[in-house]
Write an enzyme that holds these catalytic residues in place. Structure first.
Site, short mmCIF file in Angstrom:
data_model
loop_
_atom_site.label_atom_id
_atom_site.label_comp_id
_atom_site.label_asym_id
_atom_site.label_seq_id
_atom_site.Cartn_x
_atom_site.Cartn_y
_atom_site.Cartn_z
CE LYS A 241 -1.42 23.63 45.88
NZ LYS A 241 -2.62 22.90 45.50
CD GLN B 253 0.08 20.95 49.31
OE1 GLN B 253 -0.42 21.37 50.36
NE2 GLN B 253 -0.63 20.77 48.22
CG ASP C 165 6.02 21.38 44.12
OD1 ASP C 165 5.45 22.39 44.59
OD2 ASP C 165 5.40 20.38 43.69
CG HIS D 284 1.16 17.91 42.33
ND1 HIS D 284 0.92 18.35 41.06
CD2 HIS D 284 0.00 18.05 43.02
CE1 HIS D 284 -0.35 18.74 40.98
NE2 HIS D 284 -0.93 18.56 42.14
CB CYS E 40 -2.21 15.73 40.95
SG CYS E 40 -3.72 16.43 40.33
#
Lengths: 412, 149
Positions: free
Chosen positions: A226, A203, A200, A122, A366
């Site tokens: 999220k 998600q 990261d 991302h 993104c």
């Protein structure tokens, strides 16, 4: 198969109608909807418990501080951190990654050093590293993907050497759904370099049980919004010795021990990294979201995601002219499906679906480097969370058939 | 919302068979248009001779609305003077503007009599998030005309 779609009733927004259709929300990878317990926890705090934290010697501030620090403890348990002090509240994943790049990155990178990313990151895990690379003379190296849409481990092996100081990778791709084998990646990074491994988790954490003791990472960043929590708050987890060593990336109130005219000393971790009044209600909302997820059980959520994804891939496979982007092995992916449909542009797909009350994302997500790598400028993406069911996938498929018909694609 | 008002046949025809993609015969003025939100792209070259746009070359990629608007615009502006193009642009933008109840001067009894094929884009107004797509080529045109001065 685990079906959680009965939880829909906990999400007031899903009772809304768009264009005479009930909202069918298939964009949780961008941001997820909020259940009543999260809304209630924040409302309760503002109505009856609100005050700033860590300063007032009065009852309200003391209660607010307890709730804020409870939230830290709950998040620590959720990812099995060694101590709540390893949990730094940030504005979100983006702020956490920028903090890492500007502090850890700036202090540990020299000209000629390397930062390793993958082709499916991302922009939040690309641009902060470009910024610090420019300031330090370090170099960015991208590990390519296999034809199966996963990080190419052979390429990773040949990339990692003593020049590499930072490896920063997604725990789950927001476009492809790929969940890279982080433990294996960690072994390669450890064996061949002294680099820190940053994950990261924007998600990953909302969908898969994450245990930082076995994840293999040094740092993990994720966002509340999220994971059914509020916007404006996220988490940076780090190994305690690294957090001790790292300089703060923001200065201000709350983060100091002493302040003189020309110099200051820092508060202990984690306050060192939390300058200014923190997002207090948001931390309380995040704690409520974590509690909600735990009540359902992360394993049940994973199994629900897998069922929906498998069903979606199967049904999408029946739509002529549709091309899917993502691993075929269901076990190595999360609840995200990206696709294109003949020459119907993803924005047109999104408009057509929107007229049926269906929210999907269309565009580059993104992740422009990945789009270029896939040879597309945009995809349409449907992503799931606990409130989705097979009926939502069925509605999506019907909408895609309408898109084909509006664009006059022949039945094939 | 009526999707068939948006996806008219003429729009799909221009989307699939965009006009005026050939390069200019002589060097002209250039402008690039780009909508970072959705990734629509337009690359426009025009040749202005004695205040008249004599040649147009336009290529791009993106959704059916942005690309058909670009293609229809390229046909509409060829051979027109700056003044005529300014009037056309004004009418087109008025047609796209949700706030000006259609004072683009369109004649409902004679569809196509004012803006030609471009009138097919009037359905876009009912889809506010797509207005930017329709306007992209026109904003790019204004930039190119500025370049050509």
């Amino acid at each position: 198969m685990t079906n959680l779609s009965h939880l829909r009733r906990d999400f007031p927004i899903l009772r809304r109608e768009v264009e005479g259709h009930p909202v069918i929300f298939l964009d949780s990878a961008a941001s997820a909807q909020k259940p009543i317990p999260v809304l209630d926890a924040m409302d309760r705090f503002y109505r009856s418990q609100y005050a700033n934290v860590h300063r007032g010697a009065y009852r309200l501030s003391q209660e607010a501080t307890e709730l804020y620090e409870d939230a830290r403890r709950r998040v620590a348990r959720f990812i099995n951190a060694g101590s709540p002090d390893e949990i730094i509240f940030t504005k979100g994943t983006t702020t956490a990654l920028n903090g890492l790049s500007s502090s850890w990155g700036y202090d540990h990178l020299e000209a000629g050093d390397r930062i390793v990313l993958s082709m499916m990151e991302h922009h939040a895990n690309v641009v902060p590293w470009q910024l610090v690379a420019k300031r330090t003379g370090a170099e960015l190296v991208y590990v390519p993907l296999t034809t199966g849409y996963d990080i190419d481990l052979d390429a990773l092996r040949s990339t990692i050497d003593s020049r590499v100081k930072i490896v920063s990778l997604t725990g789950m791709s927001n476009v492809l759904g790929t969940i890279p084998p982080m433990q294996q990646i960690s072994d390669i990074v450890r064996a061949q370099s002294e680099a820190v491994l940053i994950v990261d988790g924007a998600q990953l954490v909302p969908h898969v049980e994450v245990d930082v003791q076995t994840l293999g990472a040094d740092f993990l960043a994720f966002s509340a919004h999220k994971m059914l929590g509020p916007t404006g708050i996220g988490v940076l987890w780090g190994k305690p010795e690294l957090l001790e060593e790292m300089e703060p990336w923001e200065g201000g109130g709350e983060m100091i021990s002493t302040v003189d005219l020309y110099e200051s000393t820092w508060a202990p971790v984690p306050q060192k990294f939390e300058a200014g009044t923190p997002p207090i209600a948001e931390a309380i909302g995040l704690a409520a979201a974590v509690h909600y997820l735990e009540e359902i059980g992360m394993n049940a959520i994973r199994s629900h995601d897998l069922d929906l994804t498998e069903y979606a891939l199967h049904r999408l496979g029946e739509v002529p002219d549709l091309v899917q982007y993502g691993p075929t092995d269901i076990k190595s992916r999360g609840g995200v499906v990206s696709f294109t449909l003949g020459d119907v542009h993803p924005h047109d797909i999104a408009t057509i679906l929107d007229s049926r009350g269906i929210s999907v994302r269309a565009g580059h997500h993104c992740a422009k480097p990945l789009m270029a790598d896939l040879g597309v400028t945009a995809t349409a993406r449907a992503s799931f969370h606990v409130y989705n069911g097979r009926d939502d996938v069925d509605a999506l498929i019907e909408g895609l058939h309408e898109a084909r018909s509006l664009f006059g694609l022949s039945e094939g | 919302m009526a999707l068939d008002e948006l996806y008219r046949e003429v729009i799909l025809d221009h989307y699939r068979n965009p006009r005026n993609r050939q390069p200019l015969g002589a060097p002209g003025a250039h402008a690039d248009g780009h909508n970072p939100l959705c990734g629509d792209e337009i690359s426009l070259d025009i040749l202005v001779v004695d205040d008249t746009v004599t040649e147009v070359s336009i290529v791009g990629r993106g959704c059916s609305i942005s690309q058909s608007s670009a293609s229809m615009m390229s046909e509409a502006i060829k051979g027109k003077t700056r003044a005529e193009i300014a009037e056309l642009t004004g009418r087109f933008k008025a047609m796209m503007d949700i706030d000006t109840e259609g004072d683009a001067g369109l004649d409902p009894d004679r569809p196509g009599s004012v803006l030609g094929d471009l009138e097919a884009l009037q359905g876009v107004r009912k889809f506010p998030v797509r207005i930017k797509c329709a306007n992209l080529a026109w904003t790019t045109l204004e930039e190119a005309l500025g370049e050509a001065k």
